[in-house]
Design a protein around this motif. Structure first.
Motif, PDB file in Angstrom:
ATOM      1  N   LEU A  28       0.802  -1.213  -0.124  1.00 15.67           N
ATOM      2  CA  LEU A  28       0.074  -0.003   0.070  1.00 15.67           C
ATOM      3  C   LEU A  28       0.690   1.246   0.066  1.00 15.67           C
ATOM      4  N   GLU A  29       1.969   1.322   0.806  1.00 13.90           N
ATOM      5  CA  GLU A  29       2.893   2.572   0.757  1.00 13.90           C
ATOM      6  C   GLU A  29       3.477   2.662  -0.641  1.00 13.90           C
ATOM      7  N   GLY A  30       3.749   1.474  -1.174  1.00 14.48           N
ATOM      8  CA  GLY A  30       4.363   1.541  -2.576  1.00 14.48           C
ATOM      9  C   GLY A  30       3.409   2.136  -3.613  1.00 14.48           C
ATOM     10  N   LEU A  31       2.090   1.516  -3.435  1.00 18.83           N
ATOM     11  CA  LEU A  31       1.177   2.247  -4.343  1.00 18.83           C
ATOM     12  C   LEU A  31       0.794   3.647  -4.252  1.00 18.83           C
ATOM     13  N   MET A  32       0.675   4.234  -3.017  1.00 18.65           N
ATOM     14  CA  MET A  32       0.450   5.544  -2.632  1.00 18.65           C
ATOM     15  C   MET A  32       1.583   6.350  -3.275  1.00 18.65           C
ATOM     16  N   ALA A  33       2.981   5.922  -3.190  1.00 22.72           N
ATOM     17  CA  ALA A  33       4.116   6.716  -3.382  1.00 22.72           C
ATOM     18  C   ALA A  33       3.938   6.786  -5.077  1.00 22.72           C
ATOM     19  N   LYS A  34       3.569   5.646  -5.760  1.00 17.60           N
ATOM     20  CA  LYS A  34       3.669   5.551  -7.312  1.00 17.60           C
ATOM     21  C   LYS A  34       2.614   6.446  -7.548  1.00 17.60           C
ATOM     22  N   SER A  35       1.448   6.411  -6.905  1.00 19.12           N
ATOM     23  CA  SER A  35       0.403   7.223  -7.361  1.00 19.12           C
ATOM     24  C   SER A  35       0.602   8.731  -7.378  1.00 19.12           C
ATOM     25  N   ARG A  36       1.432   9.192  -6.254  1.00 17.23           N
ATOM     26  CA  ARG A  36       1.748  10.595  -6.200  1.00 17.23           C
ATOM     27  C   ARG A  36       2.770  10.954  -7.159  1.00 17.23           C
ATOM     28  N   LEU A  37       3.864  10.094  -7.459  1.00 19.37           N
ATOM     29  CA  LEU A  37       4.895  10.405  -8.494  1.00 19.37           C
ATOM     30  C   LEU A  37       4.081  10.543  -9.826  1.00 19.37           C
ATOM     31  N   GLN A  38       3.144   9.708 -10.159  1.00 25.02           N
ATOM     32  CA  GLN A  38       2.645   9.598 -11.392  1.00 25.02           C
ATOM     33  C   GLN A  38       1.353  10.328 -11.591  1.00 25.02           C
ATOM     34  N   SER A  39       0.799  10.868 -10.576  1.00 23.47           N
ATOM     35  CA  SER A  39      -0.230  11.709 -10.444  1.00 23.47           C
ATOM     36  C   SER A  39      -1.446  11.009 -10.921  1.00 23.47           C
ATOM     37  N   LYS A  40      -1.483   9.724 -10.518  1.00 28.21           N
ATOM     38  CA  LYS A  40      -2.589   8.840 -10.896  1.00 28.21           C
ATOM     39  C   LYS A  40      -3.357   8.320  -9.422  1.00 28.21           C
ATOM     40  N   GLU A  41      -4.653   7.975  -9.614  1.00 25.73           N
ATOM     41  CA  GLU A  41      -5.247   7.532  -8.554  1.00 25.73           C
ATOM     42  C   GLU A  41      -5.395   5.929  -8.592  1.00 25.73           C
ATOM     43  N   PHE A  42      -5.743   5.511  -7.357  1.00 26.23           N
ATOM     44  CA  PHE A  42      -5.842   3.845  -7.401  1.00 26.23           C
ATOM     45  C   PHE A  42      -7.157   3.962  -6.402  1.00 26.23           C
ATOM     46  N   ALA A  43      -7.707   2.454  -6.274  1.00 24.99           N
ATOM     47  CA  ALA A  43      -8.731   2.418  -5.648  1.00 24.99           C
ATOM     48  C   ALA A  43      -8.311   1.181  -4.603  1.00 24.99           C
ATOM     49  N   LEU A  44      -9.068   0.990  -3.542  1.00 26.59           N
ATOM     50  CA  LEU A  44      -8.771   0.160  -2.597  1.00 26.59           C
ATOM     51  C   LEU A  44     -10.083  -0.313  -1.877  1.00 26.59           C
ATOM     52  N   ALA A  45     -10.422  -1.695  -2.080  1.00 28.39           N
ATOM     53  CA  ALA A  45     -11.518  -2.155  -1.706  1.00 28.39           C
ATOM     54  C   ALA A  45     -11.152  -3.160  -0.427  1.00 28.39           C
ATOM     55  N   ILE A  46     -11.946  -2.896   0.582  1.00 33.38           N
ATOM     56  CA  ILE A  46     -11.764  -4.015   1.753  1.00 33.38           C
ATOM     57  C   ILE A  46     -12.900  -4.804   1.927  1.00 33.38           C
ATOM     58  N   ILE A  47     -12.725  -6.044   2.088  1.00 27.10           N
ATOM     59  CA  ILE A  47     -13.916  -6.855   2.061  1.00 27.10           C
ATOM     60  C   ILE A  47     -13.890  -7.507   3.400  1.00 27.10           C
ATOM     61  N   ASP A  48     -15.094  -7.528   3.915  1.00 29.43           N
ATOM     62  CA  ASP A  48     -15.163  -8.197   5.505  1.00 29.43           C
ATOM     63  C   ASP A  48     -16.383  -9.281   5.138  1.00 29.43           C
ATOM     64  N   ILE A  49     -15.585 -10.753   5.490  1.00 31.33           N
ATOM     65  CA  ILE A  49     -16.652 -11.649   5.187  1.00 31.33           C
ATOM     66  C   ILE A  49     -17.491 -11.780   6.662  1.00 31.33           C
ATOM     67  N   ALA A  50     -18.813 -11.449   6.665  1.00 31.74           N
ATOM     68  CA  ALA A  50     -19.497 -11.399   7.856  1.00 31.74           C
ATOM     69  C   ALA A  50     -19.880 -12.708   8.320  1.00 31.74           C
ATOM     70  N   ASN A  51     -19.646 -12.925   9.468  1.00 32.78           N
ATOM     71  CA  ASN A  51     -19.783 -14.105  10.470  1.00 32.78           C
ATOM     72  C   ASN A  51     -18.890 -15.109  10.054  1.00 32.78           C
ATOM     73  N   PHE A  52     -17.646 -14.446   9.593  1.00 31.66           N
ATOM     74  CA  PHE A  52     -16.756 -15.814   9.115  1.00 31.66           C
ATOM     75  C   PHE A  52     -16.388 -16.592  10.391  1.00 31.66           C
ATOM     76  N   GLN A  53     -16.520 -16.006  11.500  1.00 32.12           N
ATOM     77  CA  GLN A  53     -16.263 -16.909  12.633  1.00 32.12           C
ATOM     78  C   GLN A  53     -17.219 -18.310  12.702  1.00 32.12           C
ATOM     79  N   ASN A  54     -18.446 -17.902  12.312  1.00 34.41           N
ATOM     80  CA  ASN A  54     -19.649 -19.174  12.128  1.00 34.41           C
ATOM     81  C   ASN A  54     -18.906 -20.333  11.313  1.00 34.41           C
ATOM     82  N   ILE A  55     -18.173 -19.847  10.199  1.00 34.11           N
ATOM     83  CA  ILE A  55     -17.784 -20.769   9.395  1.00 34.11           C
ATOM     84  C   ILE A  55     -16.450 -21.625   9.955  1.00 34.11           C
ATOM     85  N   VAL A  56     -15.669 -20.779  10.881  1.00 34.94           N
ATOM     86  CA  VAL A  56     -14.721 -21.530  11.636  1.00 34.94           C
ATOM     87  C   VAL A  56     -15.332 -22.599  12.516  1.00 34.94           C
ATOM     88  N   ASN A  57     -16.627 -21.976  12.940  1.00 31.97           N
ATOM     89  CA  ASN A  57     -17.098 -22.803  14.361  1.00 31.97           C
ATOM     90  C   ASN A  57     -17.807 -24.080  13.792  1.00 31.97           C
TER      91      ASN A  57
END
Length: 80
Positions: A28-57
């Motif tokens: 992420l640090e590398g992407l942010m630095a590259k984005s600043r140097l190249q004046s480009k944007e990037f997207a970050l998606a965070i996925i949360d698996i709801a009730n994953f503990q239930n799968i474990v259990n």
């Protein structure tokens, strides 16, 4: 060979072989630095698996880890 194994142990989960938080933060640090140097944007998606503990259990940690790997494979297939 040893250096590769050390890096794997630092940046990847030993069971699922998926990248871990350390890998994410470093890249992420590398992407942010590259984005600043190249004046480009990037997207970050965070996925949360709801009730994953239930799968474990219900299925156990081994099956839960397999589920994570399968989810990752699906996401890679549809985002690459």
């Amino acid at each position: 060979m040893y250096i590769k194994k050390i890096k794997e142990s630092i940046y990847y989960d030993g069971v699922t072989k998926l990248p871990n938080l350390e890998y994410f933060l470093e890249h992420l640090e590398g992407l942010m630095a590259k984005s600043r140097l190249q004046s480009k944007e990037f997207a970050l998606a965070i996925i949360d698996i709801a009730n994953f503990q239930n799968i474990v259990n219900i299925l156990g940690i081994n099956e839960a880890n397999k589920t994570l790997v399968q989810i990752t494979q699906i996401l890679k297939k549809h985002t690459s």
